[in-house]
Design an enzyme around this catalytic site. Structure first.
Site, PDB file in Angstrom:
ATOM      1  CB  CYS A 113      69.565  26.938   3.741  1.00  0.00           C
ATOM      2  SG  CYS A 113      70.259  28.053   2.482  1.00  0.00           S
ATOM      3  CG  HIS A 284      66.033  29.022   1.382  1.00  0.00           C
ATOM      4  ND1 HIS A 284      66.974  28.922   2.390  1.00  0.00           N
ATOM      5  CD2 HIS A 284      64.905  28.435   1.883  1.00  0.00           C
ATOM      6  CE1 HIS A 284      66.444  28.323   3.437  1.00  0.00           C
ATOM      7  NE2 HIS A 284      65.187  28.011   3.150  1.00  0.00           N
ATOM      8  CG  ASN A 304      62.271  26.529   4.840  1.00  0.00           C
ATOM      9  OD1 ASN A 304      63.488  26.528   4.690  1.00  0.00           O
ATOM     10  ND2 ASN A 304      61.559  27.636   4.777  1.00  0.00           N
TER      11      ASN A 304
END
Length: 347
Positions: A113, A284, A304
């Site tokens: 990520c 994240h 996301n």
């Protein structure tokens, strides 16, 4: 004694299995919805998905914000053009021509990520800075597996170090998985989060991604020259929470890291605020593209990298101004270096 050992082992096994999946069960999701006011939960992942899978997805090591001697940007001469901060802002609407801004990426079975969010934000900023002359994706593949100082590829990395890498070493172009777009397209297959393991293409049917070898060549569009394809920033920085909006308005989307709790995995719509008894899972990194106010609650708008089946078509909102899950204090960016690129385009 033997019966006690067997019984104890059975209890521990039950506890472990419960820990794996309890927050994905309909009863838990219903419990969230009975208590939350500003957002709604729903099924994004198959109920049998193990806990370890989610921990692999959460690869940002930059949630704590800037450490000593790391740059924090609190002013910029170009901010003077931001005479008014709009109540609502969406970079996808402001810069419609930049196709990278609204692209929802899929990191697959990999904690990359940090690489997807930073390369995506850099792609957006380069498109804006070149007045849409550059309009493609930069390579998360090269960043994740060639920047050894940034982290451990699929096992997490530091977003601020990624921007630092862009400053000193640059990054090549690279599109989505199974494409030939750019120099180094992403080489990790997407997967379906909400399907059981027996379904082909489900995340559980994919093996855990191991780190790839760093390749210093173009394997996507082989007509490109690897060295010449690199793009650079002229700086790298954390953002002071007070200047986030000005920086986005001036240069484009940024990276944002935050603490993820088990209830967030089931987010569907609304402004996310952590549930009272939610359990921490990991850090994240995502892309921040705007802000607004919904039912009197200020929010950040973010994209996301768990594909469009997650959340609100891959996007989500989180409360703004209260450092919800640490997000206000952990945003990073860099300003593209465009002079050389523009010079080459005019030749």
């Amino acid at each position: 004694m033997i019966k006690f050992i067997i019984l104890s082992g059975t209890i521990l096994l039950c506890i472990y299995l419960t820990e794996q999946v309890y927050f994905l069960q309909p009863e838990y999701i219903n419990k969230i919805n009975s208590k939350t006011i500003t957002w709604q939960a729903g099924q994004n992942f198959h109920p049998d998905t193990p806990l370890e899978y989610f921990k692999r997805l959460l690869g940002s090591r930059g949630v704590g914000g800037p450490k000593k001697n790391e740059p924090v940007k609190s002013h910029d001469p170009k901010y003077s053009s931001c005479h008014h901060i709009p109540k609502e802002f969406d970079a996808r609407k402001k810069w419609k021509q930049c196709k990278s801004i609204g692209t929802i990426r899929d990191q697959g079975n990999c904690g990359s990520c940090w690489a997807l969010s930073t390369t995506s934000a850099f792609s957006d900023r380069l498109c804006i800075a070149t007045n849409y002359e550059f309009n493609e994706m930069l390579s998360a593949e090269e960043l994740a597996f060639c920047c050894k100082n940034c982290g451990l590829g699929c096992y997490g990395g530091f977003p601020i170090t990624a921007w630092k890498h862009f400053r000193w070493h640059g990054i090549v172009t690279g599109g989505a998985y199974n494409s030939s777009e750019g120099c180094q397209p992403y080489q990790i297959a997407p997967c379906l989060h909400d399907e059981p393991p027996e379904i082909e293409g489900s995340c559980k049917s994919h093996s855990v991604e191991e780190n790839h070898s760093c390749r210093r060549e173009c394997y996507g569009d082989t007509k490109l020259d690897y060295k010449e394809d690199h793009r650079y920033t002229k700086d790298f920085y954390f953002l002071d929470p007070k200047t986030i909006q000005k920086d986005v308005l001036t240069y484009g989307p940024i990276e944002a890291s935050f603490h993820v709790y088990d209830d967030f995995l089931s987010y569907k719509k609304g402004v996310y605020i952590k549930s009272e008894n939610a359990t921490y899972l990991g850090g994240h990194a995502v892309k921040l593209i705007g802000w607004g106010v919904e039912n009197d609650v200020p929010y950040w708008l973010l994209l996301n990298s768990w594909n469009t089946n997650w959340g609100d078509n891959g996007s989500f909102k989180i409360r703004r101004g209260t450092n919800e899950c640490g997000i206000d204090n952990a945003t990073t960016a860099g300003v593209p270096l465009v002079d050389e690129y523009l010079y080459e385009k005019t030749l």
